[in-house]
Design an enzyme around this catalytic site. Structure first.
Site, PDB file in Angstrom:
ATOM      1  N   TRP A  80       0.810  -1.216   0.000  1.00 49.21           N
ATOM      2  CA  TRP A  80       0.000   0.000   0.000  1.00 49.21           C
ATOM      3  C   TRP A  80       0.850   1.275   0.000  1.00 49.21           C
ATOM      4  CZ3 TRP A  80      -4.958  -0.990  -1.025  1.00 49.21           C
ATOM      5  CH2 TRP A  80      -5.415  -2.291  -0.781  1.00 49.21           C
ATOM      6  N   LYS A 136      -6.115  -0.993  -5.064  1.00 51.07           N
ATOM      7  CA  LYS A 136      -6.878   0.242  -5.131  1.00 51.07           C
ATOM      8  C   LYS A 136      -6.157   1.231  -6.028  1.00 51.07           C
ATOM      9  CE  LYS A 136      -9.838   0.741  -1.045  1.00 51.07           C
ATOM     10  NZ  LYS A 136     -10.079   1.490   0.211  1.00 51.07           N
ATOM     11  N   ASP A 149     -33.609  -2.285 -15.984  1.00 49.65           N
ATOM     12  CA  ASP A 149     -34.371  -1.749 -14.868  1.00 49.65           C
ATOM     13  C   ASP A 149     -34.516  -0.231 -14.987  1.00 49.65           C
ATOM     14  OD1 ASP A 149     -35.479  -2.054 -12.041  1.00 49.65           O
ATOM     15  OD2 ASP A 149     -33.916  -0.552 -11.753  1.00 49.65           O
ATOM     16  N   GLU A 155     -38.261  -2.285 -18.498  1.00 48.51           N
ATOM     17  CA  GLU A 155     -39.173  -2.039 -17.386  1.00 48.51           C
ATOM     18  C   GLU A 155     -39.645  -0.600 -17.492  1.00 48.51           C
ATOM     19  OE1 GLU A 155     -39.390  -1.979 -12.513  1.00 48.51           O
ATOM     20  OE2 GLU A 155     -37.880  -0.900 -13.646  1.00 48.51           O
TER      21      GLU A 155
END
Length: 698
Positions: free
Chosen positions: A102, A137, A356, A412
């Site tokens: 890190w 990350k 959706d 939808e």
């Protein structure tokens, strides 16, 4: 002096009807859209312009949709790892993770003119420098000097440890053995059904135990149930990773990551592979209408701005969903979303998508506080429609159908937008199906507010047949929406507390249970046969699943009691749930040889308000529904067009379906050539209250 003008007919000249302009061919299907021809043409030209731009700048839309092969993490043949990310507002970028302890200073990335950051990590002794299943990350430095850590936007694996934090961790996923597909020889075209019978399912709730179910358990236990029932399409919910389990999957944080709650990516691939082996298609419930507002593990404020992927300010915020709204007019946003669809097709072999929240996408008001009366003025105008979102939906449908015409797309949408399921060449949006969202609302409203004696047959038929010409519809009596806490399933509205005490075959058949079982079958069958060109059922509702659906949350003590499917009540031979399940199976399998779902719309010959009887013909079948709460009819005369001898092929009153067996299936019914209810012939039947018979010519 007078003059006489000749009409075209008298002069021998016939005016040819005016043909719609290119991109407005839908006018030949629905001439009432003529006042909006300019808007239809503009919609078509806008999409065509984007396609030309993508041809010129990206090598075409198909190549454009392969963004997932460029962005994110990629392991080269020599073991090197290349990672790319779009973050135009950042001034510096570093890749960090377990692999470099890190350290935010060791692995700097370089930026190109478009704001894309890139780094190549050389192989170590021929192996990738980042170990499989280790955390990574992206660390960005913003113009004000602040450093922020982000989950890579194109990451394909994220995990959550709630004992540590609800925030997700990004995981570098590079298993030493890749999944080998076993059923690739079964092509999609051979699996695409003419009559789509869709089973809507959620992997996590598919166990009877009080926990989150897994992909492997679904493959082993639930797939065989679905296949046995006769469904040919599975619609999987909550696959795209979402931070909050109780969101039902509709607050997506990592768009390219299949949810790790249920297992590994390879487990999901195995599930889909096995479904293909059983001849079923698998659809992904895709959420491109909005995104979770999470910053630490979502797309929100990814590069320090609120406008990278989304609209800035209030325009980029959905006030009801408390989520972020995409800016569909941006080149890189289109790349991200189109590539997201392509990724699930290529990587997981999904066969299509249920989109959706399409209503929210179509309109600038997102459907909030807006009603739709059916007036066409409600569907056009820059003050109402989001042209960029419509353009994205057109491009998405064009792209997936260009890849494979057998791919299925479902919208939808509650608004009834004209042309939603018409080809974009004709001025439509290009979906294959739309959901008939008003049908379940009608059934729930009837059960909540109206006595059986007062049901309006005309209104029921109207709602079931009220769909746009040439636009295919998915009919359903109830979906996951009706199962959620705060509402009730149809079975629970019908039988309520007696489901706890009187569902045993060893106990007397009470009037409440008798009515509930009868109406549960009638409601589903008339929806199936009259309501559309496809049919959908939510997991468990086929057998009248007791109670409601409620995910673990603070308000219920984080309980899983209602976040599961109680297959045990179905498998108990002493409980009456088995009758509803068996009827659902018979309904699906009976449709197969006759194909009423893909047949022409039904001809309704009778809607009798006093008798509470509905009669219609479809696919050479005669359907007779008696909704009367107490009245049966002997020698009931019904009209029919085709003369001949008829027999019963499906009867809701059969004992194996929990009925009373009052219809003789050995009987034959002969037509009489006499006009009745607008049909050339009639026949006479015994119509039992709360019962249906389907008749077919012998």
């Amino acid at each position: 002096m007078s003059s006489v003008s000749s009409s075209p007919a008298r002069s021998g000249k016939i005016e040819e009807p005016k043909r719609p302009r290119e991109g407005a061919g839908i006018l030949e299907i629905d001439p009432w859209l003529s006042p909006f021809e300019d808007a239809l043409v503009e919609r078509h030209e806008r999409a065509e312009s984007w396609l030309r731009t993508l041809d010129e700048t990206e090598g075409g839309i198909a190549n454009f949709s392969l963004g997932y092969k460029h962005f994110g993490f990629h392991v080269l043949e020599n073991g090197d790892i290349v990672y790319r990310e779009w973050a135009p507002n950042a001034v510096e970028a570093h890749l960090i993770g377990d692999f470099n302890y890190w350290d935010r200073s060791t692995h700097a990335m370089t930026r190109n003119s478009l704001g894309v950051w890139e780094i190549t990590l050389g192989a170590v002794n021929g192996a990738p420098a980042i170990p499989h299943n280790s955390k990574v990350k992206l660390c960005l430095t913003l113009p004000n000097g602040a450093k922020v850590d982000r989950i890579p936007a194109w990451i394909t694996r994220v995990t959550q440890d709630l004992s540590v934090s609800p925030v997700y961790d990004a995981v570098f996923w590079n298993p030493p053995e890749k999944y080998i597909w076993k059923n690739e020889h079964i092509d999609r075209a051979s699996r695409r059904p003419a009559s789509a019978k869709i089973y809507e399912a959620h992997v996590g709730i598919s166990t009877a135990e009080q926990r989150v179910g897994t992909y492997k358990e679904f493959t082993r236990d639930t797939l065989p149930r679905i296949h046995k029932l006769g469904y040919n399409v599975i619609q999987l919910m909550a696959i795209m990773e979402h931070a909050y389990y109780a969101s039902f999957g509709y607050q997506v944080t990592s768009f390219f990551a299949a949810s790790s709650r249920y297992g590994t990516p390879e487990d999901l691939k195995e599930l889909i592979d096995e479904a293909h082996k059983l001849g079923m298609m698998v659809l992904l419930d895709v959420v491109h209408s909005h995104a979770c507002k999470n910053v630490l593990d979502g797309l929100n404020m990814f590069d320090g701005t609120d406008y990278q992927y989304f609209h800035s300010g209030p325009k980029g915020h959905h006030s009801l969903w408390d989520s972020r709204l995409f800016d569909y007019g941006k080149h890189e946003v289109l790349r991200f979303l189109l590539s997201n669809l392509r990724f699930y097709i290529d990587e997981y072999h999904f066969d299509g998508f249920r989109f959706d929240g399409v209503t929210s996408m179509l309109y600038t008001h997102h459907g909030i506080g807006a009603g739709f009366s059916g007036g066409y003025h409600e569907y056009f105008g820059d003050d109402k429609v989001d042209r960029d979102a419509i353009n994205y939906l057109i491009l998405a449908n064009y792209m997936v159908h260009k890849l494979d015409p057998s791919i299925i797309t479902i919208a939808e949408d509650v608004s009834g937008m004209p042309g939603l399921c018409i080809s974009s060449d004709l001025g439509g949006v290009g979906f294959d199906y739309r959901l008939a969202m008003a049908i379940p609302d009608m059934w729930i409203k009837l059960l909540k507010e109206t006595r059986d004696d007062d049901w309006d047959m005309g209104k029921i038929v109207f709602e079931l047949t009220n769909r746009r010409y040439k636009e295919k519809t998915v009919a359903y009596a109830e979906s996951h929406d009706q199962a959620l806490v705060g509402d009730k399933t149809i079975a629970f509205w019908l039988m309520d507390k007696e489901m706890y005490t009187n569902m045993s075959v060893l106990s007397p058949l009470t009037p409440v249970i008798d009515r509930g079982i009868s109406l549960h079958k009638l409601i589903r069958l008339i929806t199936h046969t009259l309501g559309g060109e496809a049919y959908l059922n939510f997991e468990g509702n086929e057998f009248g699943h007791p109670e409601w659906l409620d995910f673990p949350r603070d308000g219920n003590g984080n309980s899983f009691w209602y976040a599961r499917r109680q297959w045990n009540v179905l498998d108990d031979d002493l409980l009456r749930y088995k009758f509803l399940n068996e009827f659902d199976r018979a309904m699906q399998t009976t449709e197969g040889p006759y194909g009423w779902l893909h047949a022409d719309p039904a001809y309704v010959s009778l809607k009798h308000e006093v008798d509470k009887v509905i009669v219609f013909e479809r696919a050479n079948l005669l359907f007779i529904f008696n909704f009367h709460p107490v009245q049966s009819f002997a020698d009931y005369r019904v009209g029919i067009q085709i003369p001949g001898e008829y027999k019963v092929v499906l009867d809701t009153d059969e004992k194996c379906f929990g009925g009373h067996g009052r219809i003789d299936h050995n009987s034959r019914y002969f037509t009489t050539p006499f006009i009745w209810n607008g049909r050339d012939n009639f026949l006479q039947v015994y119509s039992k209250y709360k019962q249906t018979s389907n008749l077919i010519e012998s």
